[in-house]
Design an enzyme around this catalytic site. Structure first.
Site, short mmCIF file in Angstrom:
data_model
loop_
_atom_site.label_atom_id
_atom_site.label_comp_id
_atom_site.label_asym_id
_atom_site.label_seq_id
_atom_site.Cartn_x
_atom_site.Cartn_y
_atom_site.Cartn_z
N GLY A 327 19.39 -1.32 -27.05
CA GLY A 327 18.99 -2.60 -27.60
C GLY A 327 17.99 -3.29 -26.69
N CYS A 334 17.76 -13.80 -27.09
CA CYS A 334 16.75 -12.99 -26.40
C CYS A 334 15.38 -13.19 -27.03
CB CYS A 334 17.15 -11.52 -26.45
SG CYS A 334 16.15 -10.48 -25.38
N ARG A 430 17.71 -8.71 -13.39
CA ARG A 430 17.77 -7.89 -14.60
C ARG A 430 16.38 -7.67 -15.20
NH1 ARG A 430 18.97 -8.10 -20.27
NH2 ARG A 430 20.52 -6.53 -20.80
N GLN A 442 12.74 -14.60 -20.76
CA GLN A 442 12.91 -13.69 -21.89
C GLN A 442 14.18 -14.01 -22.67
OE1 GLN A 442 12.12 -9.46 -21.18
NE2 GLN A 442 11.21 -9.97 -19.19
#
EC number: 1.1.1.205
Length: 515
Positions: A327, A334, A430, A442
């Site tokens: 994903g 997101c 991340r 993001q």
């Protein structure tokens, strides 16, 4: 005209078999090279010859770890800490502890899960006769229990001399009293070679809360708990490790050198699986970390990701992953696809990655885009072995954070790990941006409506999944995958009008209750 009349009269013998083929098989569907979301697709019903209660949801999380329900809670700081992980495991799934915290904090979260439910507790907290009631109070405040074995050394392996429970300590005002004055010394014990079933039988017959396990020398080697008997009765689907019968728990970490120290601490805490948490998993850093983990911690399974293409899967499978997380940019919070112009519609990503990974028996987790039970069923149908949920579980009582009210609604905060708010706290690792002077978000921060407890919500999801598989004519997750790849389960693409028709419509108002 004559042929048309024969068809209308039902006397035509020239019917073609292809006229009666319903929908597409999965391979025909995804050869069209469109990017499909879950909502774009619908599956056609199959034949039912079994009840929903007969449907098995047992599945694989990784090559070596099985779940009794295909549900995983996301490693987000507004979704999974020890309360969520404990309840997910009790209900058959697993929780992944986020790493937007210090190493020490994450280790404490993992330990709370591993201590919650045990077969034989091989590392119980032990005190000596010279300890005081105040020490028992501190242990109860920190860990939530007060049944503590007493040995002459104050450590496991010492000679068992007594046990202290709340019955011994509740009504004593002087908390400086030593345990030698209050402990129970008339003990019922189990022998070192007894089985868990035998220990449970002793607990039932003696009606005690704790059963110390000793060797031939009377030295404490383990502990069994009556509380765990009750948990076994109330949560028969609980996912536990094979060796110690403790709840399964996972933890997230990054791919930096400092994460190797985090990994060592998590290993000592007893973590069962780690997820390498990256929005784009096909990197040199992740491949090197996978090899490091498999070389130095062979008993810990590692899940790589996130990925959405077969080439990404190939890269991480070659590095040695035990599972993959699929994903990119599809979660409700997101914005990766919007900001980075990179990602893939989730239904297509799941199918392609699952099909490729199945050659190597590497299970995948469908991560993101899950808003309904139907989406869970579609993810499983397209080849996922489990689904990861963020927004579906955010807002429950077990999710981290406090409730607040806005416009009369009871809400909880929910944020993406790529949001600026989470990045400031540490989530930027991340997204490979912890050293960037300018942060590019993001994800977003928001709020979700109170969903109550996962103790009610997750069983509702599980029952819904069972009914969905029943409608497809499949009595297990394994049978579902076989039926999809074998062409028995058929798909159709839904037009925009079909999607409207398939949801609630034509009402002035309505209420929608989960449970």
């Amino acid at each position: 005209m004559e042929k048309i009349n024969k068809i209308l009269q039902g006397t035509n013998s020239e019917y073609k078999s292809e006229w009666f083929v319903d929908g597409f098989d999965c391979f025909e569907l995804f050869q069209q090279r469109h990017g499909y979301t879950y909502d774009d697709l619908i599956m056609l019903p199959g034949h039912i010859n079994f009840s929903a209660d007969d449907v098995s949801l047992k599945t694989k999380l990784t090559k070596n770890i099985s779940l009794n329900a295909p549900l995983v809670s996301s490693p987000m700081d507004t979704v999974t800490e020890h309360l969520m992980a404990i309840n997910m495991a009790l209900l058959g799934g697993i929780g992944i502890i986020h790493y937007n915290n210090t190493v020490e904090e994450q280790v404490v979260e993992v330990k709370k899960v591993k201590r919650f439910k045990n077969g034989f507790i091989t590392d119980p907290i032990v005190l000596s006769p010279t300890h005081k009631l105040s020490d028992v109070d501190m242990i109860k405040q920190k860990y939530g229990f007060s049944g503590i074995p007493i040995t002459d050394t104050g450590r496991i392996g010492g000679k068992l001399v007594g046990i202290v429970t709340s019955r011994d300590t509740d009504f004593i005002k002087d908390r400086s009293t030593t345990l030698s004055e209050v402990m129970t010394t008339d003990l019922i014990t189990g022998q070192q070679n007894c089985t868990l079933e035998e220990a449970n039988s002793i607990l039932k017959s003696c009606k005690k809360g704790k059963l110390p396990i000793v060797n031939d020398k009377g030295e404490l080697v383990a502990l069994a708990s009556r509380d765990d008997l009750v948990k076994n009765r109330d949560f028969p689907m609980a996912t536990k490790d094979h060796e110690n019968k403790k709840l399964l728990v996972g933890a997230a970490l990054g791919t930096r050198e400092t994460d190797k120290e985090r990994l060592a601490a998590l290993s000592d805490a007893g973590v069962d699986v780690v997820i390498l948490d990256s929005s784009q998993g096909d990197s040199t850093y992740q491949r090197e970390m996978i090899r490091f983990i498999k070389r130095n911690y062979p008993k810990i399974d590692v899940i790589g990701g996130n990925v959405v293409t077969t080439s990404q899967c190939e890269s991480l499978i070659q590095a040695g992953v035990d599972g993959l997380r699929v994903g990119m940019g599809v979660g409700s919070i997101c914005t990766t696809q919007e900001v980075m112009a990179c990602g893939r519609p989730q239904a297509t990503a799941v199918f392609k990655c699952a099909l490729y990974s199945s050659q190597y028996n590497v299970p995948i987790i469908a991560d993101g885009g899950i808003r309904t039970i139907g989406h869970i069923i579609k993810g499983l149908s397209l080849g996922a072995s489990s689904v990861m949920m963020g927004s579906m579980l955010a807002g429950t009582e077990e999710a981290p954070g406090d409730y607040f009210y806005k416009d009369g609604m009871r809400l909880k905060k929910y944020r993406g790990m790529g949001s600026l708010e989470a990045m400031v706290k540490g989530g930027d690792q991340r997204y490979f941006s912890e050293t960037d002077k300018i942060k590019v978000a993001q994800g977003v921060s928001g709020s979700v409506v109170d969903k109550g407890s996962v103790k009610k919500f997750v069983p509702y999801l599980i029952q819904g999944i069972k009914h969905g598989l029943q409608d497809l004519g499949c009595n297990s997750v394994t049978n579902l995958r076989e039926s999809v790849y074998g062409g028995k389960v058929r798909f159709e693409v839904r037009t925009a009008a079909a999607q409207v028709e398939g949801s609630v419509h034509s009402l002035f108002s309505y209420e929608k209750h989960f449970i």
